[in-house]
Scaffold this motif. Sequence first.
Motif, PDB file in Angstrom:
ATOM      1  N   ALA A 116     149.250-101.248 -62.077  1.00 29.22           N
ATOM      2  CA  ALA A 116     149.490-102.527 -62.741  1.00 29.22           C
ATOM      3  C   ALA A 116     149.127-103.679 -61.810  1.00 29.22           C
ATOM      4  O   ALA A 116     148.526-104.680 -62.235  1.00 29.22           O
ATOM      5  N   ARG A 117     149.482-103.557 -60.555  1.00 32.64           N
ATOM      6  CA  ARG A 117     149.146-104.603 -59.588  1.00 32.64           C
ATOM      7  C   ARG A 117     147.640-104.707 -59.385  1.00 32.64           C
ATOM      8  O   ARG A 117     147.103-105.803 -59.202  1.00 32.64           O
ATOM      9  N   ALA A 118     146.959-103.551 -59.422  1.00 32.78           N
ATOM     10  CA  ALA A 118     145.498-103.569 -59.295  1.00 32.78           C
ATOM     11  C   ALA A 118     144.871-104.313 -60.478  1.00 32.78           C
ATOM     12  O   ALA A 118     143.951-105.124 -60.300  1.00 32.78           O
ATOM     13  N   LEU A 119     145.363-104.048 -61.689  1.00 39.24           N
ATOM     14  CA  LEU A 119     144.848-104.749 -62.864  1.00 39.24           C
ATOM     15  C   LEU A 119     145.154-106.244 -62.771  1.00 39.24           C
ATOM     16  O   LEU A 119     144.290-107.080 -63.078  1.00 39.24           O
ATOM     17  N   ALA A 120     146.374-106.582 -62.343  1.00 45.85           N
ATOM     18  CA  ALA A 120     146.745-107.996 -62.202  1.00 45.85           C
ATOM     19  C   ALA A 120     145.831-108.697 -61.200  1.00 45.85           C
ATOM     20  O   ALA A 120     145.367-109.824 -61.444  1.00 45.85           O
ATOM     21  N   ASP A 121     145.562-108.035 -60.088  1.00 42.32           N
ATOM     22  CA  ASP A 121     144.672-108.623 -59.073  1.00 42.32           C
ATOM     23  C   ASP A 121     143.269-108.835 -59.630  1.00 42.32           C
ATOM     24  O   ASP A 121     142.631-109.867 -59.389  1.00 42.32           O
ATOM     25  N   ASN A 122     142.779-107.855 -60.385  1.00 42.72           N
ATOM     26  CA  ASN A 122     141.442-107.969 -60.975  1.00 42.72           C
ATOM     27  C   ASN A 122     141.363-109.148 -61.941  1.00 42.72           C
ATOM     28  O   ASN A 122     140.398-109.921 -61.924  1.00 42.72           O
ATOM     29  N   LEU A 123     142.367-109.287 -62.806  1.00 45.41           N
ATOM     30  CA  LEU A 123     142.373-110.362 -63.794  1.00 45.41           C
ATOM     31  C   LEU A 123     142.502-111.721 -63.118  1.00 45.41           C
ATOM     32  O   LEU A 123     141.837-112.687 -63.493  1.00 45.41           O
ATOM     33  N   ARG A 124     143.364-111.794 -62.110  1.00 41.62           N
ATOM     34  CA  ARG A 124     143.568-113.058 -61.399  1.00 41.62           C
ATOM     35  C   ARG A 124     142.291-113.478 -60.656  1.00 41.62           C
ATOM     36  O   ARG A 124     141.890-114.646 -60.702  1.00 41.62           O
ATOM     37  N   SER A 125     141.633-112.515 -60.009  1.00 42.90           N
ATOM     38  CA  SER A 125     140.437-112.843 -59.226  1.00 42.90           C
ATOM     39  C   SER A 125     139.239-113.173 -60.099  1.00 42.90           C
ATOM     40  O   SER A 125     138.272-113.767 -59.626  1.00 42.90           O
ATOM     41  N   SER A 126     139.306-112.796 -61.382  1.00 45.32           N
ATOM     42  CA  SER A 126     138.196-113.128 -62.284  1.00 45.32           C
ATOM     43  C   SER A 126     138.104-114.624 -62.541  1.00 45.32           C
ATOM     44  O   SER A 126     137.057-115.135 -62.955  1.00 45.32           O
TER      45      SER A 126
END
Length: 454
Positions: free
Chosen positions: A339-349
């Motif tokens: 979940a944190r990996a997905l959150a990081d990906n979305l935030r960095s987009s």
Amino acid sequence: MTKSDVAALFGNRFLTAVAPSETFPEEGMTATDAMRLLDEDLVMEGDPQRNLATFVTTWMEPEAQRIIAENLHRNFIDHAEYPISAEIEQRCVRMLADLFHAPGKTTGCRTQGSSEAVMLGALSLKWKWRERRQAANLSVDRPNLVFGGDVHVVWEKFCRYFDVEPRIVPLAEDKYTIGPEDVEPHLDENTIGVVAVVGTTFTGHKDDVVGIDKLLREVRKERDLDIPIHVDGASGGFVWPFLYPDSKWDFRLEQVRSINVSGHKYGLVYPGIGWLVFREESDLAKDLVFYENYMGKTDATFTLNFSTGAAMVLAQYYNFVRLGRQGYTYVMKTMQENARALADNLRSSGRFEVIGSDLEQLPLVAFRLAGKHAYDESDVAWQLSAERGWMVPAYTLPPNAERVKILRALVKETLSREQIEHLTQDIADACGTLDHKGATTDVERAQVKRGTGY
């Protein structure tokens, strides 16, 4: 050879025939045809692997599936005939009481899901309040229950079905849970209890149970009102003990008298199974318990449902002994890491704002579009579904935060890191499509389920 004989040899009759749907069939069919009919219908449903909307378990180990399949014929409520199933239920209750730090001997039961557990737990709150009022020769005419707008709709159902006034604390933008300052103005001598949520369906956070407990202890001392807390841990009850073991929300808090939890969510069991656990035996209103003489044995039951299968109770016990604290902790931390990996990906987009990922939270990602766009979160949900088949709900929050629309992706056991990367790219591609074509139409939007309860 007749046409039906040829179909039986090389295919099945429903390759060209319409499935029965309007009238009761005059004739039956072979077992193979019935199985294929259902298989062909169900293949048109969504793929559970891509369903990031549902909290409900969509995968279990083959050994657990075998336990379930071999025990579908057991009627759990027949304790005289199936005493081992009844004992296994009580083993699970005792294990949950231990997990939730009950101070001593307690009681509880399995339910069809958290909705039944909520109804029973809330009824006990009402009847225990009624007992206290009657003992003091006071009116029992106007009970009320205090909870936030972050609760599941079942709490409003309880109030309507059982004549209790709901005192609902509204949410606000950037405030998606409730605390003692929200609860205090709503308390009076007719308050049967306060509901605190651990793991909301909206953003995955928890109410300030510690603060509410402190408030209610002060109210008991200063106003002589003993108002209990019921914790709705439908989702969070199987998460917080393993991800946040030092976080107090359970029976470590004095005013927490009962807890419900869904075994078929993060308890990792197929639907439907829920649990209701009381702090002490005395917290269960005696009038809820029925005694019956059946098959030569007296059974005590307190359920809204009666006949139900034992299979999911056995499956829950399988998970408890199969995983233990170590295994549940591993599963929960794995989901949290992804979940944190997905959150990081979305935030960095740069396209999305992630909501509350720095707080104690279920293994999910709640996010919304950052900045202004020609489209909104509902459009992203529709485009993502249309292009890649992902089911990600988009919805507005309850009053007074209804201006906030978010997307929510549950990250469960079956969502691997590789799939996280694919999902990230698919969300980016959906947004890229919307950048070119603009918002989807109302007709398209209407085809996407956006409720929080899936």
